[in-house]
Write a protein that holds these residues in place. Structure first.
Motif, PDB file in Angstrom:
ATOM      1  N   VAL A 361       0.877  -1.177   0.000  1.00 17.88           N
ATOM      2  CA  VAL A 361       0.000   0.000   0.000  1.00 17.88           C
ATOM      3  C   VAL A 361       0.909   1.220   0.000  1.00 17.88           C
ATOM      4  O   VAL A 361       1.727   1.397   0.908  1.00 17.88           O
ATOM      5  CB  VAL A 361      -0.923   0.013   1.233  1.00 17.88           C
ATOM      6  N   ARG A 362       0.777   2.077  -1.002  1.00 16.06           N
ATOM      7  CA  ARG A 362       1.739   3.153  -1.218  1.00 16.06           C
ATOM      8  C   ARG A 362       1.171   4.513  -0.823  1.00 16.06           C
ATOM      9  O   ARG A 362      -0.047   4.738  -0.872  1.00 16.06           O
ATOM     10  CB  ARG A 362       2.187   3.184  -2.678  1.00 16.06           C
ATOM     11  N   GLU A 363       2.103   5.414  -0.446  1.00 10.20           N
ATOM     12  CA  GLU A 363       1.776   6.810  -0.214  1.00 10.20           C
ATOM     13  C   GLU A 363       1.619   7.504  -1.568  1.00 10.20           C
ATOM     14  O   GLU A 363       1.975   6.943  -2.610  1.00 10.20           O
ATOM     15  CB  GLU A 363       2.888   7.481   0.596  1.00 10.20           C
ATOM     16  N   PRO A 364       1.091   8.733  -1.556  1.00  9.59           N
ATOM     17  CA  PRO A 364       0.971   9.455  -2.832  1.00  9.59           C
ATOM     18  C   PRO A 364       2.296   9.614  -3.573  1.00  9.59           C
ATOM     19  O   PRO A 364       2.308   9.680  -4.807  1.00  9.59           O
ATOM     20  CB  PRO A 364       0.379  10.805  -2.418  1.00  9.59           C
ATOM     21  N   ASP A 365       3.379   9.680  -2.821  1.00  4.95           N
ATOM     22  CA  ASP A 365       4.671   9.838  -3.497  1.00  4.95           C
ATOM     23  C   ASP A 365       5.250   8.514  -3.979  1.00  4.95           C
ATOM     24  O   ASP A 365       6.357   8.475  -4.525  1.00  4.95           O
ATOM     25  CB  ASP A 365       5.661  10.539  -2.563  1.00  4.95           C
ATOM     26  N   GLY A 366       4.532   7.425  -3.797  1.00  4.26           N
ATOM     27  CA  GLY A 366       4.984   6.140  -4.305  1.00  4.26           C
ATOM     28  C   GLY A 366       5.705   5.280  -3.291  1.00  4.26           C
ATOM     29  O   GLY A 366       5.954   4.107  -3.555  1.00  4.26           O
ATOM     30  N   THR A 367       6.030   5.816  -2.150  1.00  4.29           N
ATOM     31  CA  THR A 367       6.717   5.013  -1.138  1.00  4.29           C
ATOM     32  C   THR A 367       5.732   4.051  -0.485  1.00  4.29           C
ATOM     33  O   THR A 367       4.530   4.320  -0.406  1.00  4.29           O
ATOM     34  CB  THR A 367       7.357   5.909  -0.068  1.00  4.29           C
ATOM     35  N   VAL A 368       6.244   2.900  -0.023  1.00  2.00           N
ATOM     36  CA  VAL A 368       5.406   1.890   0.599  1.00  2.00           C
ATOM     37  C   VAL A 368       5.065   2.306   2.022  1.00  2.00           C
ATOM     38  O   VAL A 368       5.956   2.614   2.817  1.00  2.00           O
ATOM     39  CB  VAL A 368       6.099   0.515   0.590  1.00  2.00           C
ATOM     40  N   ARG A 369       3.765   2.339   2.320  1.00  2.00           N
ATOM     41  CA  ARG A 369       3.344   2.691   3.678  1.00  2.00           C
ATOM     42  C   ARG A 369       3.173   1.434   4.530  1.00  2.00           C
ATOM     43  O   ARG A 369       3.540   1.405   5.705  1.00  2.00           O
ATOM     44  CB  ARG A 369       2.025   3.450   3.632  1.00  2.00           C
ATOM     45  N   GLU A 370       2.599   0.380   3.933  1.00  2.00           N
ATOM     46  CA  GLU A 370       2.375  -0.869   4.651  1.00  2.00           C
ATOM     47  C   GLU A 370       2.122  -1.973   3.633  1.00  2.00           C
ATOM     48  O   GLU A 370       2.013  -1.733   2.429  1.00  2.00           O
ATOM     49  CB  GLU A 370       1.172  -0.752   5.593  1.00  2.00           C
ATOM     50  N   TRP A 371       2.009  -3.200   4.158  1.00  2.00           N
ATOM     51  CA  TRP A 371       1.682  -4.367   3.329  1.00  2.00           C
ATOM     52  C   TRP A 371       0.398  -4.996   3.861  1.00  2.00           C
ATOM     53  O   TRP A 371       0.186  -5.084   5.066  1.00  2.00           O
ATOM     54  CB  TRP A 371       2.812  -5.405   3.381  1.00  2.00           C
ATOM     55  N   VAL A 372      -0.447  -5.428   2.916  1.00  2.00           N
ATOM     56  CA  VAL A 372      -1.677  -6.144   3.262  1.00  2.00           C
ATOM     57  C   VAL A 372      -1.673  -7.468   2.504  1.00  2.00           C
ATOM     58  O   VAL A 372      -1.357  -7.491   1.305  1.00  2.00           O
ATOM     59  CB  VAL A 372      -2.930  -5.337   2.893  1.00  2.00           C
ATOM     60  N   GLY A 373      -2.022  -8.531   3.200  1.00  2.00           N
ATOM     61  CA  GLY A 373      -1.975  -9.833   2.534  1.00  2.00           C
ATOM     62  C   GLY A 373      -2.951 -10.832   3.119  1.00  2.00           C
ATOM     63  O   GLY A 373      -3.629 -10.582   4.117  1.00  2.00           O
ATOM     64  N   THR A 374      -3.029 -11.988   2.451  1.00  2.00           N
ATOM     65  CA  THR A 374      -3.908 -13.080   2.885  1.00  2.00           C
ATOM     66  C   THR A 374      -3.175 -14.401   2.772  1.00  2.00           C
ATOM     67  O   THR A 374      -2.257 -14.558   1.955  1.00  2.00           O
ATOM     68  CB  THR A 374      -5.190 -13.158   2.027  1.00  2.00           C
ATOM     69  N   ASN A 375      -3.592 -15.335   3.591  1.00  2.00           N
ATOM     70  CA  ASN A 375      -3.156 -16.727   3.483  1.00  2.00           C
ATOM     71  C   ASN A 375      -4.407 -17.583   3.346  1.00  2.00           C
ATOM     72  O   ASN A 375      -5.235 -17.629   4.262  1.00  2.00           O
ATOM     73  CB  ASN A 375      -2.347 -17.155   4.711  1.00  2.00           C
ATOM     74  N   THR A 376      -4.551 -18.231   2.196  1.00  2.00           N
ATOM     75  CA  THR A 376      -5.751 -19.009   1.900  1.00  2.00           C
ATOM     76  C   THR A 376      -5.416 -20.491   1.883  1.00  2.00           C
ATOM     77  O   THR A 376      -4.460 -20.910   1.207  1.00  2.00           O
ATOM     78  CB  THR A 376      -6.332 -18.595   0.536  1.00  2.00           C
ATOM     79  N   ASP A 377      -6.206 -21.254   2.612  1.00  2.00           N
ATOM     80  CA  ASP A 377      -6.017 -22.707   2.650  1.00  2.00           C
ATOM     81  C   ASP A 377      -6.479 -23.289   1.308  1.00  2.00           C
ATOM     82  O   ASP A 377      -7.659 -23.244   0.956  1.00  2.00           O
ATOM     83  CB  ASP A 377      -6.831 -23.299   3.801  1.00  2.00           C
ATOM     84  N   ILE A 378      -5.559 -23.816   0.537  1.00  2.00           N
ATOM     85  CA  ILE A 378      -5.886 -24.375  -0.781  1.00  2.00           C
ATOM     86  C   ILE A 378      -5.651 -25.882  -0.812  1.00  2.00           C
ATOM     87  O   ILE A 378      -5.540 -26.469  -1.889  1.00  2.00           O
ATOM     88  CB  ILE A 378      -5.070 -23.691  -1.885  1.00  2.00           C
ATOM     89  N   THR A 379      -5.625 -26.505   0.360  1.00  2.00           N
ATOM     90  CA  THR A 379      -5.365 -27.947   0.404  1.00  2.00           C
ATOM     91  C   THR A 379      -6.433 -28.717  -0.360  1.00  2.00           C
ATOM     92  O   THR A 379      -6.124 -29.552  -1.228  1.00  2.00           O
ATOM     93  CB  THR A 379      -5.322 -28.422   1.865  1.00  2.00           C
TER      94      THR A 379
END
Length: 914
Positions: A361-379
């Motif tokens: 997730v980036r700031e207006p200037d393009g720098t990364v502010r944070e990361w968002v993610g998921t882990n999905t059980d695909i067994t």
């Protein structure tokens, strides 16, 4: 500055009177100095010294342009000013002037032309200047302020409002008018209450109080009405200036909508996190976990302390941990999405395959502010994919192994994929083994094409899921193959057709074999038919032989019995002819003749029962009552050494049949049982309600409600090889002279004619059971009328006229004489036609019609129907000893008298026919 000598006398000050006038004109605090025609200062007053700093000694003799700024001197402002004064007599100006110390002041004054008092000659100029620096600066500040205000009022995004007494709007800029939609005239004079929704009164009153007491209020947000009644959000900042309050407002409607959308988005995100089966997580820009993730902890069972930082890697399978950590580090370093799969330990300890994906997730200037993610059980999905791949692999192996042309028709793109068998079986080589639907249809035989197209599109356009058809399909060499084609529909969620998958099998050889087989079958059928006809003729000849044998047997039996009976009758009649015969013997011979006639009548009744042509008189009766009567009847017949037991499981069950024939049938069965037990044993009669007639003698069973009556004995039983013949007429296992062989025939004929069946079961040495099945009747039994004792009485109310219809001359003549002997007036008609003619002449002369049934032409039943139609009040009595008409249809409501009849029975039936 340069100085030069001038003629002071010539340029002396005007006279004191004139100078005074000038001074009065320009006020005393103005700087005054004179200038000669060449532009040199010739006089300098004290005010000039005070304003500009030069003393009189310093100023006189100097160029007057010294007080002009370099900019004005560069533009010859000094010369232009003198030229204007010389031409016009006066030049007024306001400009910046220089002081001795180099500073500047704003001077406002005039340069006036001087003339000689006497000659009027132009001799120079007088300059009067007033220091207006403060006023000028104040004006400049005011102009700047006004310019700033005009600029503020002209800002298109900021509304400016001026509130006067009573907080009524006195002025508003265009921006505010655009925000509200009011015109200037519509807005001026409105109060804040008129523009504010009631729910925002409290915050508005607080702002009014603050600006009234403190001079300004803390900026606040509220809604205002637009002209159309809708609302918009504004950020308001009021300040009191003098007697007015100026208020600046910024339209923040879009911001508030964005905030609401943001809140809704956050709520949706939280709901998505709560609803998704995936574990959702966030990290900081460096990829370190800083916030809790309940879904992650629920999946892995980690505590918050174990999860923070890089603790997530501890839940990853040891074989996948290094790779996953390296890929995560690379994604964080490069700012590219993180997308991988690894095994993760679930809370219950089971290793599950998960798909991990993280995006920056980036700031207006393009720098990364944070990361968002998921882990999905695909067994489960991976297992399903592996299973699907295995199925597809088996499918492809099966497709390659089969001889069928497998096809997959994509209906949306009209694209058919074929397997290799299309080329191997039919010779067609297609580019990529793909063809349009029209290619397949074009290779169907022209005579089959339209039919096949209709049949397959009926399934595609309808709701069916299977299609099958046979047709001729063209091979690559132009010949045609017989094919069996079958397809299965694949439909979407809404039932729309997506594809059809099927297989086309070459059945040419099979169809050729079937055609050859049909040819052989047709030939065989002809041969079988010929042989069957031969067998039929042989069987017919055999049946004729058996029929002749049965007729001979029947004829012999009847002849034997009737010869015995006729012997008694003939002997008795011969003895009656003797003269002087004692009365006792005469009466004995007459009784012998009467008794023998009764026995002959019984014999013919048994014969008719076997032939199922006896005229029955069916009525509804209770089976239990009749069985009880038969039990009492047969007790003296069977003898004292045979005990009789009766069991009634269906005592009130009713049937519709001839009760006399029913009782006769039971008596015959009881007599047969007595003879089978040789006078000693047990006879059992039992009734019950059966739900079907069991199969017997090759006939299928009959379901339904039947009343069953069983007669069982403990006699010797019947040999199995004889069971098939026991119902044949005159067949008997008794010794010669002990039976006629018609008893069981009568029972069998009665059962069949009454719509029932007779079932027999027997075992040698243990006895036999005969079960009579009759259809159960729903109606209630009729009360039996009391029968008076038979006696020959005269007709009531005097003589009655009887129309006698009898085709047999001997019987007709005898019956007419008998009727007259009984006191009736009898008119004899030899047939139905003659009877109708007599009735047409005068039907009222007859009281009753007494007619035979079997006659040439119209029979007695038909005659009765015609009489009933034409003369409904005329009674009809029918008589017959043998009639297929009565056997098939009954008496059909007519009174029936059986032949041979007695005088007593004739008298009774005629008397009851009134």
């Amino acid at each position: 500055m340069n100085s030069r000598k001038v003629d002071l006398a010539r340029h002396r000050l005007p006279s004191s009177g004139h100078l005074a006038e000038l001074v009065l004109e320009n006020l005393a605090d103005f700087a005054v100095f004179t200038i000669c025609l060449e532009g040199t200062i010739t006089s300098w007053n004290s005010a000039a010294e005070r304003v500009m700093g030069w003393s009189e000694e310093e100023a006189v003799g100097q160029d007057a342009c010294m007080i002009f700024t370099p900019e004005d001197r560069a533009e010859d402002a000094c010369e232009r000013e003198r030229a204007t004064a010389r031409r016009c007599g006066r030049a007024e100006d306001e400009r910046w002037h220089l002081c001795r110390d180099g500073s500047r002041f704003w001077g406002s004054g005039a340069l006036t032309r001087l003339e000689d008092d006497e000659t009027g000659e132009h001799i120079g100029y007088v300059k009067i200047v007033r220091d207006r620096t403060e006023q000028h600066l104040a004006g400049e500040r005011l102009r700047v302020s006004e310019a700033r205000l005009r600029g503020a009022l002209g800002i298109s995004t900021v509304g400016v409002l001026f509130w006067g007494e009573g907080f009524r709007l006195t002025e508003a800029n265009d921006a505010f008018l655009r925000m509200t939609g009011f015109s200037h005239e519509e807005a001026i004079g409105k109060t804040w209450r008129e523009l504010t929704p009631p729910e925002f009164y409290p915050s508005s009153l607080k702002a009014v109080e603050e600006v009234t007491t403190l001079g300004e209020a803390v900026p606040y947000e509220k809604q205002y009405y637009r002209k159309d009644g809708s609302c918009w959000w504004g950020l308001f900042a009021p300040r009191r200036i003098g007697d007015e309050v100026v208020e600046f407002v910024l339209d923040i409607t879009d911001r508030r909508k964005a905030e609401a959308a943001l809140r809704a988005g956050e709520a949706r995100f939280r709901a998505l996190v709560a609803a998704t089966a995936s574990a959702v997580w966030t990290t900081d820009a460096q990829g370190l976990v800083q916030e809790d993730s309940p879904s992650w902890r629920a999946l892995t069972g980690q505590t918050l302390e174990q999860w923070l930082g890089t603790g997530w890697a501890d839940a990853v399978h040891p074989d996948d941990r290094a790779r996953a950590a390296k890929e995560w580090a690379t994604a964080v370093a490069t700012g590219t999405p993180f997308d991988t799969e690894f095994r993760l330990r679930r809370a219950d300890g089971e290793w599950r395959l998960v798909a991990a994906r993280g995006v920056p997730v980036r700031e207006p200037d393009g720098t990364v502010r944070e990361w968002v993610g998921t882990n999905t059980d695909i067994t489960a999905r991976r297992r399903a994919e592996e299973a699907r791949r295995a199925i597809e692999e088996r499918y492809h192996l099966a497709v390659r192994a089969t001889n069928d042309a497998i096809w997959d028709w994509d209906l949306r793109r009209d694209r058919i994929e074929w397997n290799e068998a299309l080329q191997e079986a039919f010779g067609h080589r297609l580019d990529g083994a793909v063809s349009p639907g029209g290619w397949w249809l074009a290779r169907i035989h022209p005579e089959d094409r339209e039919r096949v197209s209709r049949s397959i599109h009926a399934v595609i356009d309808g709701t069916g899921d299977r299609w099958s058809d046979e047709y001729r399909f063209q091979r690559a060499d132009g010949s045609y193959a017989d094919v069996l084609d079958r397809g299965f529909m694949v439909r979407g969620p809404g039932g729309e057709p997506l594809r059809m998958i099927g297989a086309m099998l070459d059945v040419t050889e099979r169809r050729q074999s079937e055609r050859e087989l049909r040819r052989l079958n047709e030939h065989l059928e002809v041969e079988v038919a010929r042989r069957a006809e031969q067998l039929r003729l042989q069987e017919e000849a055999l049946r004729q032989s058996q029929k002749l044998e049965a007729v001979g047997q029947l004829t012999g039996g009847v002849a034997h019995d009737f010869n015995n009976l006729l012997t008694v009758i003939r002997s008795s009649a011969g003895l009656l002819r003797r003269p002087n015969l004692p009365e006792e013997r005469r009466r004995r011979y007459v009784e012998a003749i009467a008794d023998t006639a009764d026995r002959a009548a019984k014999l013919t009744g048994q014969l008719l029962a076997f032939a199922r042509r006896q005229p029955l008189k069916p009525e509804v009766f209770a089976v239990g009552d009749r069985v009880k009567a038969v039990v009492e009847l047969v007790r003296p017949l069977v003898g004292a050494r045979i005990s009789i037991e009766a069991a009634f499981e269906c005592e009130d069950c009713t049937v519709e049949a001839d009760p006399n024939q029913f009782e006769t049938a039971l008596v015959n069965l009881a007599v047969n049982a007595r003879d089978a037990m040789d006078g000693e044993g047990q006879l059992t009669l039992r009734t019950w309600l059966a739900t079907e007639v069991p199969p017997t003698r090759g006939h299928a069973g009959t379901p339904g409600a039947f009343v069953a009556v069983a007669v069982s004995d403990t006699g010797s039983g019947i040999a199995p090889e004889l069971l098939a013949r026991i119902f044949e007429p005159f067949f008997t296992t008794k010794d010669s002279g002990k039976g006629t062989g018609l008893g069981l025939s009568q029972v069998y004929g009665f059962a069949k004619q009454s719509g029932g069946e007779l079932h027999v079961g027997s075992e040698l040495g243990r006895g036999s059971t005969f079960t009579l099945y009759l259809p159960r009747a729903e109606a209630k039994p009729l009360a039996a009328p009391t029968q008076p004792a038979e006696e020959v009485d005269a007709p009531l109310d005097g003589r009655r006229n009887v129309l006698l219809v009898e085709d047999n001359t001997q019987v007709g003549d005898f019956a007419r004489q008998m009727l007259e002997d009984l006191g009736y007036a009898a008119t004899w008609a030899p047939n139905a036609k003659a009877a109708l003619e007599l009735l047409d002449e005068d039907a009222s002369r007859f009281d009753v019609v007494f007619s035979d049934v079997v006659m040439p032409g119209m029979n007695g039943v038909e005659l009765g129907k015609e009489i009933r139609r034409r003369w409904p009040d005329l009674p009809i009595v029918l008589t017959s000893g043998y009639s297929h008409v009565l056997a098939n249809g009954g008496a059909q409501g007519f009174e029936l008298l059986h032949k041979p009849y007695s005088a007593e029975s004739v008298s009774r039936v005629l008397r009851s026919s009134r």
